[in-house]
Design a protein around this motif. Structure first.
Motif, short mmCIF file in Angstrom:
data_model
loop_
_atom_site.label_atom_id
_atom_site.label_comp_id
_atom_site.label_asym_id
_atom_site.label_seq_id
_atom_site.Cartn_x
_atom_site.Cartn_y
_atom_site.Cartn_z
N ALA A 166 0.80 -1.22 0.00
CA ALA A 166 0.00 0.00 0.00
C ALA A 166 0.83 1.28 0.00
CB ALA A 166 -0.95 0.01 1.19
N LYS A 254 2.87 -3.92 -13.16
CA LYS A 254 1.48 -3.89 -12.66
C LYS A 254 1.52 -3.97 -11.13
CE LYS A 254 -3.10 -4.62 -13.64
NZ LYS A 254 -3.96 -3.86 -14.55
N TRP A 255 1.30 -2.86 -10.48
CA TRP A 255 1.38 -2.87 -9.01
C TRP A 255 0.00 -2.99 -8.36
CZ3 TRP A 255 -0.30 0.29 -4.92
CH2 TRP A 255 -0.98 1.45 -5.29
N HIS A 256 -1.07 -2.73 -9.12
CA HIS A 256 -2.41 -2.73 -8.54
C HIS A 256 -3.37 -3.35 -9.55
CE1 HIS A 256 -6.12 -1.42 -6.65
NE2 HIS A 256 -5.45 -0.87 -5.65
N GLN A 258 -6.50 -3.19 -9.98
CA GLN A 258 -7.60 -2.37 -10.48
C GLN A 258 -7.15 -1.16 -11.29
OE1 GLN A 258 -10.59 -3.71 -10.08
NE2 GLN A 258 -9.49 -5.32 -8.96
N LEU A 259 -5.86 -1.04 -11.50
CA LEU A 259 -5.32 0.10 -12.25
C LEU A 259 -4.58 -0.38 -13.49
CD1 LEU A 259 -3.89 2.17 -9.25
CD2 LEU A 259 -5.96 2.68 -10.56
#
Length: 400
Positions: A166, A254-256, A258-259
């Motif tokens: 996070a 790609k860290w998230h 949903q993004l």
């Protein structure tokens, strides 16, 4: 047409190092992941190494991952070899001075084997071999990379305190191409544009992308080896500059979930040996594509399954390749279509080119360029026919 700085006056470069007010020189080599591994050398040590003898660099940098975890199945180096030194040779044509280090001299190097020949495991040497193949076929390859990356309001210490989970984005919301978000982070934006230019990495364009704290930069194109050098240096430089502002840039694909992920697109074209004629362009063709170019695209499509690991080198890389998130998911090509794997851009005689859209920002530029140019050359050498039709509309819905 971009001017590549090679060849250079080696004597003048060495004289500049001797006249430098610093007693040190920074040198670096790229590991398998495209991460720069480097150190300072005393100026006298550097001048001795630059005379042709090179300098020692622990071979582990070609035998571990970006987290310094040693491979357990590597034949070249490992516990079974005792991790001896590999010989790195300084490439004097990569001479730069580092603006954010008051002008310390900087150089990139290549690995060579005990006989002084290019080391097969060296990513930069692999690209040089592919470019020699292109030159033998009568082409000069030119490339330019563009990167998307997330920026976080973190330091290594604060992120470690969160157990790497996070991170706090630099700004909230999506806001692609936002002038307001640019203004809110103007000192960082200005430092990237101005200091990278002084470092020999000219940026064609810099803007916010869709996603919290996301930026995108397009690096001015040049001959392919210089383009790859610029791309590798770009990622390290942005991180070093960002730390000054309390910002942690991340080139994770790609860290998230949903993004959208972060891309590392490779723009490429082939030119005649004089560097004056774009061999991809044909004004008589309806799409502006020469026969050579069509063979090249056919080679990309044919070889994609084999070269995909060069474009998507980690497990995380594949998490970016999801329908509807601005990344390709099928072996497709199209005309100015951002949903396909290979995007043809009809830019006339000066700017007609192919954009490989599969690579993420975590890519090793040397390997990505070697793979895409090598696959294109394979198509040319074997005169592969481009039988696949260009995708119109969304490639996500294309029937394959």
């Amino acid at each position: 047409m971009a001017n590549d700085p090679r060849p250079i006056d080696a004597a003048a470069v060495l004289d500049a190092v001797r006249r430098s007010p610093f007693q040190k020189v920074k040198v670096a080599v790229a590991d398998i992941d495209g991460v720069l591994r480097g150190k300072y050398l005393h100026r006298d040590k550097f001048l001795s190494a630059a005379s042709g003898s090179g300098f020692g660099f622990c071979s582990v940098v070609l035998g571990w991952d970006m987290g310094d975890v040693c491979y357990d199945n590597c034949a070249y180096t490992g516990w079974h070899t005792g991790y001896p030194d590999a010989n790195a040779r300084v490439d004097l044509s990569t001479y730069r001075t580092i603006p954010w280090e008051q002008g310390v001299p900087f150089f990139l190097g290549d690995f060579v084997d005990p006989a002084g020949k290019p080391l097969a495991q060296c990513p930069r040497q692999l690209l040089k071999r592919v470019l020699a193949r292109a030159e033998k076929a009568g082409f000069i390859a030119r490339c330019g990379m563009e990167f998307e990356w997330f920026n976080f309001q973190e330091t290594p210490a604060t992120l470690a305190a969160k157990n790497g989970v996070a991170p706090t984005p630099l700004s909230p919301g999506m806001f692609g191409y936002s002038l307001i978000r640019m203004a809110q982070n103007q000192p960082f934006f200005a430092a990237i544009m101005d200091e990278l230019l002084a470092f020999g990495i000219p940026i064609e364009g810099l803007h916010t992308e869709t996603g919290p704290g996301v930026f995108e930069a397009a690096i001015l194109y040049s001959d392919a080896l210089e383009a790859a050098d610029r791309a590798v240096l770009f990622k390290t430089a942005v991180k070093e500059i960002g730390a000054r502002f309390g910002i942690m840039p991340s080139f994770m694909a790609k860290w998230h979930a949903q993004l959208p992920g972060c891309s590392g697109h490779v723009h490429q074209s082939l030119w005649d040996p004089a560097g004056t004629t774009n061999r991809f362009h044909d004004p008589a063709d309806a799409l502006g594509m020469s026969a050579t170019y069509r063979h090249y695209v056919a080679g990309l499509l044919r070889c994609l399954p084999e070269i995909l690991p060069f474009f998507a080198p980690t497990v995380n890389s594949y998490k970016r390749l999801v329908d509807g998130f601005w990344a390709p998911t099928k072996a497709t090509w199209g005309v100015d279509n951002r949903t396909v794997a290979f995007r043809h851009i009809n830019g006339g005689p000066k700017a007609t080119r192919m954009e490989s859209r599969i690579p993420g920002s975590d890519v090793n530029p040397y390997l990505a360029m070697a793979a895409t140019i090598g696959a294109g050359l394979y198509g040319i050498e074997n005169k592969l026919a481009l039988t696949d039709q260009p995708i119109t509309g969304s490639a996500y819905h294309a029937q394959m």
